[in-house]
Design a protein around this motif. Structure first.
Motif, PDB file in Angstrom:
ATOM      1  N   THR A  12      44.851  43.274  38.660  1.00 33.52           N
ATOM      2  CA  THR A  12      44.884  43.499  40.101  1.00 33.52           C
ATOM      3  C   THR A  12      44.227  44.832  40.456  1.00 33.52           C
ATOM      4  N   GLU A  15      40.439  44.349  40.381  1.00 31.29           N
ATOM      5  CA  GLU A  15      39.905  43.605  41.524  1.00 31.29           C
ATOM      6  C   GLU A  15      39.973  44.440  42.802  1.00 31.29           C
ATOM      7  N   ASP A  18      37.226  46.977  43.024  1.00 27.75           N
ATOM      8  CA  ASP A  18      36.001  46.385  43.555  1.00 27.75           C
ATOM      9  C   ASP A  18      36.031  46.353  45.085  1.00 27.75           C
ATOM     10  N   SER A  81      38.668  34.289  39.532  1.00 27.55           N
ATOM     11  CA  SER A  81      38.623  35.240  40.642  1.00 27.55           C
ATOM     12  C   SER A  81      38.135  36.605  40.176  1.00 27.55           C
ATOM     13  N   LEU A  82      38.526  37.015  38.989  1.00 30.14           N
ATOM     14  CA  LEU A  82      38.085  38.304  38.452  1.00 30.14           C
ATOM     15  C   LEU A  82      36.578  38.310  38.215  1.00 30.14           C
ATOM     16  N   THR A  85      34.703  38.403  41.748  1.00 32.21           N
ATOM     17  CA  THR A  85      34.767  39.698  42.419  1.00 32.21           C
ATOM     18  C   THR A  85      33.945  40.741  41.674  1.00 32.21           C
ATOM     19  N   GLY A  86      34.056  40.762  40.348  1.00 32.29           N
ATOM     20  CA  GLY A  86      33.315  41.742  39.559  1.00 32.29           C
ATOM     21  C   GLY A  86      31.813  41.583  39.692  1.00 32.29           C
ATOM     22  N   GLN A 116      33.075  38.932  47.493  1.00 32.53           N
ATOM     23  CA  GLN A 116      34.151  39.821  47.057  1.00 32.53           C
ATOM     24  C   GLN A 116      35.494  39.370  47.628  1.00 32.53           C
ATOM     25  N   GLY A 119      36.888  36.136  46.069  1.00 30.42           N
ATOM     26  CA  GLY A 119      37.542  36.334  44.783  1.00 30.42           C
ATOM     27  C   GLY A 119      38.889  37.007  44.913  1.00 30.42           C
ATOM     28  N   LEU A 120      38.974  38.036  45.752  1.00 31.42           N
ATOM     29  CA  LEU A 120      40.236  38.757  45.896  1.00 31.42           C
ATOM     30  C   LEU A 120      41.286  37.901  46.583  1.00 31.42           C
ATOM     31  N   GLU A 123      42.988  36.244  43.761  1.00 34.05           N
ATOM     32  CA  GLU A 123      43.560  37.124  42.752  1.00 34.05           C
ATOM     33  C   GLU A 123      45.043  37.399  42.979  1.00 34.05           C
ATOM     34  N   ALA A 190      35.498  44.594  34.861  1.00 33.42           N
ATOM     35  CA  ALA A 190      35.755  43.154  34.865  1.00 33.42           C
ATOM     36  C   ALA A 190      35.892  42.610  33.445  1.00 33.42           C
TER      37      ALA A 190
END
Length: 428
Positions: A12, A15, A18, A81-82, A85-86, A116, A119-120, A123, A190
């Motif tokens: 967390t 993420e 980011d 998701s990681l 976002t990464g 971004q 993805g978050l 997460e 990531a």
């Protein structure tokens, strides 16, 4: 539990690193680099608009990844998701400025910020549910608070990187290439997060469900729409307060008050350190006294503190600015330390990943997406002290207070809701 909770915290944190590094860059440098034809204040507003796109995307990510979490398990959500976002964050660090490619530059920022947020949006639900559904009932808020420490760690990592680069580079160097370095670092983070999460076990509560929802979102909107709206409205104040302190105040202090970037970042980071340290303490209180009382207390404290906060911020002096930020974040953490246990307990297991994720991220749209924009616009037309910003934030706090008042208590509860129970009422 310690290994699982620590891995959830680390993922967390990565993420949210980011997500936050974009907010800091939007407050400090993205306006003149990607919107140079605008006035300084209009450029900041435009940069905050791209910042807000991430919040708009978060509920969509919650729906997408919530579907995966409710149909196929919580663990796959954490990995995909990681990665999303990464990769998006690294790409932001590679986007040429407006001077190089014109209007395509801000358009690329919008697309990458959207990814971004997507993805978050997945997460948080995956990380929190994996922890909450493993945790013993009497310490569920405590263990679930580990992922809630992640945003503080991510914020400190993001702003620490910006602070170090600001101190080491000239303003021209920072504007030319230094701001990109924290985005590039997201790639290494990531990979670290994927390694930490590779051995996590699936949630036992998910494995107990025999009849998974075919379309979790449809079931959620049909049977639990009121609960979704209430949780979104209840959590709006947390986002509004947090991003007023960590994003809007950076732009306001540096542009309007002439406070140096280093001083303002240091003040906010010091307040976030205290907030992170208090998170498990407030979670223990939530296990002892209940989730709802702490949420109501946090909302009330936020409503009362917003006017003193803007007054202290407007002094431009380090200690008052730190105290203003600290008071706001203490009110924030009083609520958000327990929501990681509260939301999973409110939603039935069949739709828990979708429901908790959508409710949490809907609060982000209401509170996080709008706050930097509204606060910047209000401060632009105010005197030395932006009382309008305080009134706006206090109003959001009162709205959330009303929503929390309509939600049930879920503690004490001996276990998470039975897998056969499709109701969305809280355990009393």
């Amino acid at each position: 539990m310690l290994r699982l909770a620590t891995a959830s915290l680390a993922g967390t944190a990565i993420e949210f690193y980011d997500f936050f590094v974009y907010g800091t860059a939007a407050a400090l440098v993205l306006g003149p680099l990607f919107f140079p034809t605008f006035s300084p204040s209009a450029g900041t507003l435009a940069a905050f608009a791209t910042f807000g796109v991430g919040f708009v995307a978060r509920p969509l990510g919650a729906v997408l990844f919530g579907h995966v979490g409710d149909r196929h398990g919580r663990r796959p959500v954490l990995v995909v998701s990681l990665l999303l976002t990464g990769a998006s964050t690294v790409a932001v660090g590679c986007v040429p400025t407006y001077d190089a490619i014109g209007v395509a530059a801000p358009l690329l920022l919008l697309v990458l910020r959207f990814l971004q947020g997507l993805g978050l949006g997945g997460e948080w639900g995956g990380a929190v549910l994996l922890t909450a559904e493993h945790a013993p009932a009497g310490r569920r808020a405590l263990w679930s608070s580990f992922p809630q420490v992640g945003p503080a760690v991510g914020f400190l990592l993001a702003n620490g990187a910006v602070l170090a680069l600001s101190a080491a580079l000239t303003d021209a160097q920072f504007a030319r290439w230094g701001w990109r370095v924290p985005f590039w670092a997201a790639g290494a983070l990531a990979l670290l997060g994927l390694w930490l999460r590779s051995s996590l076990p699936e949630s036992p509560r998910f494995l107990e469900i025999d009849d998974h929802a075919r379309v979790p979102l449809a079931e959620l909107l049909r049977d639990h729409w009121r609960l979704v709206l209430l949780t979104g409205g209840a959590l709006a104040v947390g986002y509004a307060v947090f991003y007023a302190v960590t994003t809007w105040s950076l732009a306001y202090a540096t542009e309007r008050l002439g406070v140096s970037r280093t001083v303002m970042l240091t003040c906010v980071m010091a307040a976030v350190v205290v907030k992170g340290a208090l998170t498990p303490v407030m979670a223990l209180l939530g296990d002892r006294h209940g989730r709802r009382p702490l949420c109501l207390a946090g909302c009330a404290a936020a409503a009362l503190w917003m006017f003193p906060m803007v007054a202290l911020l407007s002094t431009g002096e380090p200690l008052p600015m730190f105290l203003g930020s600290l008071g706001a974040l203490i009110a924030f953490v009083t609520m958000f330390a327990v929501v990681a246990a509260y939301l999973p307990e409110l939603y039935a297991p069949r739709v828990r990943c979708t429901g908790a994720s959508v409710g949490y991220n809907l609060g982000g749209v209401l509170g996080g997406a709008l706050t930097p924009l509204v606060a910047t616009a209000l401060a632009e037309h105010s005197g030395r002290v932006p009382w309008g910003v305080g009134a706006y934030l206090a109003g959001v706090a009162l709205l959330s207070l009303g929503c929390f008042a309509l939600l049930p208590e879920t503690r004490p509860a001996t276990a998470l809701r039975p897998v056969t129970d499709g109701a969305a009422r809280g355990s009393r």
